[in-house]
Write an enzyme that holds these catalytic residues in place. Structure first.
Site, PDB file in Angstrom:
ATOM      1  N   ASP A  71       0.830  -1.200   0.000  1.00 19.25           N
ATOM      2  CA  ASP A  71       0.000   0.000   0.000  1.00 19.25           C
ATOM      3  C   ASP A  71       0.865   1.250   0.000  1.00 19.25           C
ATOM      4  O   ASP A  71       2.042   1.217   0.369  1.00 19.25           O
ATOM      5  CB  ASP A  71      -0.960   0.011   1.187  1.00 19.25           C
ATOM      6  CG  ASP A  71      -0.265  -0.016   2.541  1.00 19.25           C
ATOM      7  OD1 ASP A  71       0.727  -0.781   2.680  1.00 19.25           O
ATOM      8  OD2 ASP A  71      -0.681   0.710   3.462  1.00 19.25           O
ATOM      9  N   GLU A 133       0.017  -1.291   5.746  1.00 23.11           N
ATOM     10  CA  GLU A 133       1.121  -0.884   6.615  1.00 23.11           C
ATOM     11  C   GLU A 133       1.047   0.603   6.911  1.00 23.11           C
ATOM     12  O   GLU A 133       1.349   1.046   8.031  1.00 23.11           O
ATOM     13  CB  GLU A 133       2.461  -1.226   5.950  1.00 23.11           C
ATOM     14  CG  GLU A 133       3.690  -1.036   6.843  1.00 23.11           C
ATOM     15  CD  GLU A 133       4.237   0.397   6.846  1.00 23.11           C
ATOM     16  OE1 GLU A 133       5.072   0.705   7.727  1.00 23.11           O
ATOM     17  OE2 GLU A 133       3.831   1.199   5.976  1.00 23.11           O
TER      18      GLU A 133
END
Length: 384
Positions: A71, A133
């Site tokens: 991400d 994350e």
């Protein structure tokens, strides 16, 4: 497939944390499958996102795990001069969202995995790619649950966050919190008869500032960090509806980023006690007054010994003997504390370029990372 080609494909997926990452993970799964490498997708409950775990080589020994998140942070409100989700090559740099943080390393790790599939490894290479994350290392936890039950865990882990390929042995832990300050609404013309929740919030922020000052002046110090002490940071305060209404609710978002030597729960307990004193002082006037705390997310810090085998091993791959610690958090603390996997952080690029418009990574950094992982494959083929 060369690393730049993989990176170009990865950048094209808009995997801002609010979006799904399944298309990117399907690409990674299929790319590995074409090389004869099987992988395991670990989807979230909604089936919109997934972690991916792959092992290349024997399954009865530890080996080395390369960990990275898929991400990226949003580009909203940023003044980009290049398309954020298209790889642009210019001035010796790769531009695009995630080139540094951290699809650059993911591309290098994938390229290494494809090479590994053509070699006879005596120790395995593990690829661990996660999601979410950027919003608190939340996605990786289902991967950790899977690894908990694995018959053999990786012997060590390299988290490829950007360190300019230096070996980082630590980062601070974090607790993200929201404080809900409850007062009593009323007409602003009669404000003293009400209980202004914003005032409670301001008093709480002062507590946070006081705790921060005490940690700065009298707390544990670790000179390996740019900010060598545990920090308490108030980031956002909201409350109120209209100018002529005394607000009955105020919310304060804040965080604790703790050194390994500090107990964040003890710090939070101190904050709770001081918040209780704020409330106790107004209870006679407003019995409904309260300050309540909710933890949004948390992750532990990483504190690997400089003399640990994993440090010496990764230094032997990079040829750099120094170590440092990084200001940002990673999943490394979770691998270390919950799985007992010795972990360091080492990846291409600098976080000085991360989260910014026109994010980039130097091409030379990607090339150096490829070279480091080539040495790793040689070591795995020899059975380290």
């Amino acid at each position: 497939m060369p690393t730049p080609d993989i990176l170009s494909r990865l950048i094209a997926f808009d995997t801002v944390s609010r979006n799904p990452n399944m298309e990117l993970m399907a690409y990674v799964r299929d790319l590995l499958a074409e090389a004869g490498v099987g992988s395991t997708l670990i989807p979230n409950a909604e089936g919109t996102k997934a972690n991916l775990l792959a092992t290349i080589g024997p399954s009865d020994t530890g080996g080395v795990m390369l960990s990275g998140h898929t991400d990226v942070v949003p580009v909203d409100g940023q003044d980009w001069t290049r398309p954020p989700f298209e790889l642009t090559v210019a001035d010796g740099r790769y531009y695009g969202r995630g080139t540094t943080d951290m699809k650059g390393f993911v591309a290098c790790a994938l390229a290494a995995g494809l090479k590994a599939a053509q070699r006879q490894l005596k120790s395995p290479l593990h690829l661990a790619f996660s999601y979410d994350e950027e919003i608190g290392c939340q996605g990786v936890r289902s991967m950790i649950d899977l690894l908990q039950d694995a018959p053999v865990r990786p012997a060590m882990c390299i988290v490829g966050e950007p360190t300019s390929l230096s070996v980082a042995t630590g980062h601070k832990g974090k607790i993200a919190l929201r404080a809900r300050c409850v007062g009593r609404e009323g007409h602003s013309a009669l404000a003293p008869l009400a209980m202004n929740a914003l005032h409670l919030g301001c008093d709480l922020v002062q507590v946070l500032r006081d705790v921060q000052a005490e940690l700065r002046d009298n707390g544990v110090q670790d000179g390996d960090y740019d900010v060598p002490y545990t920090t308490v940071h108030a980031a956002r305060m909201t409350g109120g509806v209209a100018l002529n209404i005394v607000p009955n609710l105020c919310e304060v978002d804040f965080e604790i980023r703790n050194l390994a030597q500090d107990d964040p729960q003890a710090i939070l307990s101190d904050i709770r006690t001081r918040a209780g004193a704020i409330v106790a002082a107004v209870k006679d006037h407003a019995p409904e007054a309260a300050i309540e705390f909710d933890i949004s997310f948390s992750y532990p810090g990483l504190d690997t010994s400089r003399t640990a085998d994993v440090v010496n091993f990764v230094q032997s791959l990079t040829g750099v003997n120094s170590t440092n610690k990084v200001a940002f958090g990673t999943e490394g603390g979770l691998f270390s504390q919950e799985l007992d996997i010795p972990t360091v952080i080492c990846g291409p690029g600098s976080m000085m370029q991360g989260h910014k418009p026109d994010e980039y990574v130097e091409i030379s950094q990607i090339e150096r990372c490829d070279a480091m992982l080539d040495v790793l494959l040689d070591r795995l083929e020899a059975g380290i």
